[in-house]
Design an enzyme around this catalytic site. Structure first.
Site, mmCIF file in Angstrom:
data_model
loop_
_atom_site.group_PDB
_atom_site.id
_atom_site.type_symbol
_atom_site.label_atom_id
_atom_site.label_comp_id
_atom_site.label_asym_id
_atom_site.label_seq_id
_atom_site.Cartn_x
_atom_site.Cartn_y
_atom_site.Cartn_z
ATOM 1 N N GLU A 1 1.239 10.586 -2.837
ATOM 2 C CA GLU A 1 1.621 9.395 -2.071
ATOM 3 C C GLU A 1 2.855 9.712 -1.215
ATOM 4 O O GLU A 1 3.565 10.684 -1.459
ATOM 5 C CB GLU A 1 1.944 8.228 -3.029
ATOM 6 C CG GLU A 1 0.750 7.811 -3.880
ATOM 7 C CD GLU A 1 0.987 6.564 -4.725
ATOM 8 O OE1 GLU A 1 0.105 5.699 -4.742
ATOM 9 O OE2 GLU A 1 2.043 6.452 -5.374
ATOM 10 N N ASP B 1 8.242 0.653 -2.365
ATOM 11 C CA ASP B 1 8.680 1.754 -1.480
ATOM 12 C C ASP B 1 9.526 1.360 -0.262
ATOM 13 O O ASP B 1 9.229 0.363 0.397
ATOM 14 C CB ASP B 1 7.464 2.461 -0.881
ATOM 15 C CG ASP B 1 6.359 2.741 -1.863
ATOM 16 O OD1 ASP B 1 6.544 2.508 -3.062
ATOM 17 O OD2 ASP B 1 5.298 3.195 -1.406
#
Ligand code: FRU
Length: 513
Positions: A234, A52
């Site tokens: 998330e 990420d």
């Protein structure tokens, strides 16, 4: 400059922890981004594993890109925050690792803010601190079968991100037993004049407020009964966006979810609604998705952006196969930076995402590789098409195919089927696909309602990625591909055999050379 930062980077990675096997990292930095499948105008780390984007923030002339990073292997492992900076969001400079794991755990995803008013007290001599807010993941806790191993911590920097100090009062938010409790996104809420944090707790988002970034008060929850729930929530984000062509604005909540995306594995849904300083509300019934490609995950937006843009970067991979993609030195890259906009369509308000204008500076003043103004059907096969932008317009109400292929009969096919309200992306024969069964198993699809008589298509190809934008980001497919030789033929066929306009191919130079 780049070599200097490589060198510093290697030195820092190498010195930090002698017990870890970092020796093999060094020679790989000399590779000069020439490995097979290495993207040339997207961000990827010099070596090893990345996931990420984290801590996206602009400060003092610099766009920061931190990222989930494991410096010792090309698969996921103990997470650090890697770091790169840019002044234009196009060219990137590698920086030393910003945050290392400590006694509270590994450093999972999170955000960063500029504390202009020094509310945290971390500032010194008039320097506004950069404050990172992230999740600690305590491996020992997880392995012991506990549920309280994810907590939230903060760290600050007084030299615009070069060095970081963790707050001695960490963690700033503890855990009463919520197994998935992570990925804080913090922003300054101008209306209520306080810091707001959104984080995720398994199947919903939680909102907190703070006056100093250290003490957090829970305000509300959202989402148990809204949106898609095929997996864990998330990497949330919450921001206000003006509706294009109007003075009205709405709040947008991004929620990544894994698994449970429309074409399998990881994906990012969004909600359009309102934020009153305490609670997020929406009357949206169906989930909406940023991207129907399978390789745009955990994307979030920049804090403190100076040009009134809402700039977004996603991780260009998918947890279904991220660990297995056929690269050796590094693994995975980021999407192009994209500008998010709220626009009204026949079917309602939608969030569009389209490459940030600055990406075009890469092709300014360059002769197109090929340009044809009004052919009935386009075919071009003279050069490898592995670092290019391809654009065209075509009648939107007829079946249209866009095909890229090579002599080994590897191909990708983008299909528009307005009669069936469908758009498809087929990479089942795109090259290497069998490194993981789900990668090439099925054609991907998304609902497609033409906005007018003509559609506008822009495709970016970069070694092992394709990003397709239709009607300026109303319909998007972001996909990884691994052809064994570059595609060198492109075809656009419209059923009417007419009306293809402004077909153009531009080559895009490397940002690493
Ligand atoms: C999303 C994610 C986050 C987590 C991080 C760990 O891809 O699972 O929820 O913080 O990756 O690397």
């Amino acid at each position: 400059m780049r070599y200097l930062s490589f060198f510093l980077f290697v030195l820092l990675v190498g010195c930090k922890d002698a017990s870890q096997n970092t020796a093999e990292v060094a020679p790989q930095f000399t590779s000069n981004y020439d490995e097979p499948y290495r993207l040339q105008y997207h961000f990827s780390p010099p070596a090893k594993w990345m996931n990420d984007p984290n801590g996206l923030v602009y400060n003092d002339g610099v766009y920061h890109l931190f990222y989930q990073y494991y410096p010792d292997d090309i698969v996921w492992g103990p997470m650090h925050w890697g770091h790169a900076t840019s002044t234009d969001m196009v060219h990137w400079e590698h920086k030393p690792i910003a945050l290392y794991p400590d006694e509270h755990g590994l450093i999972f995803s999170g955000s960063a803010v500029v504390d202009h008013n020094n509310t945290s007290g971390f500032g010194k001599d008039g320097i506004a601190p950069l404050v990172a807010i992230f999740t600690y993941h305590l491996m020992e806790g997880e392995q012991a079968g506990r549920t309280d191993y994810q907590t939230q911590g903060i760290a600050y920097s007084l030299d615009n991100g070069d060095t970081w100090t963790k707050y001695e009062g960490n963690p700033v938010i503890g855990n009463d037993g919520i197994k998935d409790f992570r990925d804080p996104k913090v922003f300054w809420d101008k209306t209520t004049e306080q810091w707001v944090m959104v984080l995720v707790a398994g199947d919903h988002a939680k909102f907190y407020r703070s006056s100093n970034l250290k003490d957090w008060i829970h305000m509300s929850d959202f989402g148990k009964d809204k949106g898609a729930h095929g997996g864990v929530w998330e990497c949330p984000d919450l921001f206000k966006l003006r509706i294009q062509g109007s003075y009205d604005a709405r709040w947008v909540l991004l929620i990544s979810i894994n698994p449970g995306a429309p074409n399998g594995g990881s994906g990012t849904q969004y909600f359009i609604g309102d934020w009153d300083g305490e609670t997020f509300t929406t009357d949206q019934e169906e989930p909406l998705w940023i991207d129907y490609g399978t390789d745009n995950y955990a994307g979030v937006t920049y804090n403190n952006e100076p040009n009134q843009e809402r700039l977004f970067i996603g991780w260009m991979s998918n947890w279904n196969y991220a660990r297995n993609t056929p690269t050796e030195v590094w693994r995975s890259s980021m999407t192009l930076p994209r500008s998010l906009k709220l626009k009204e369509f026949k079917e309602g308000l939608r969030l569009t995402n389209y490459p940030y204008d600055k990406v075009d500076t890469l092709v300014y003043d360059r002769e197109p590789v090929y340009a044809a103004d009004a052919p009935g059907q386009v075919y071009f096969d003279s050069v490898p098409l592995n670092q290019h932008r391809i654009q065209f317009k075509a009648p939107a109400n007829e079946t249209t195919f866009f095909i890229l292929s090579n002599d080994k009969r590897e191909e990708i096919e983008l299909g528009f089927f307005p009669q069936d309200s469908l758009m498809t992306f087929d990479r089942t024969q795109s090259g290497l696909v069998d490194f993981e069964p789900s990668f090439g198993a099925e054609r991907h699809s998304q609902p497609f309602t033409p906005n007018g008589e003509e559609m506008d298509v822009t495709v970016y190809i970069d070694a092992s990625s394709i990003e397709v934008f239709v009607d300026w980001g109303r319909y998007v497919f972001t996909e990884q591909i691994f052809p064994t030789i570059p595609y060198d033929e492109v075809q656009v066929v419209n059923q009417s055999k007419s009306g293809i306009r402004n077909f153009r191919i531009d080559s895009i130079p490397s940002i690493w050379k």
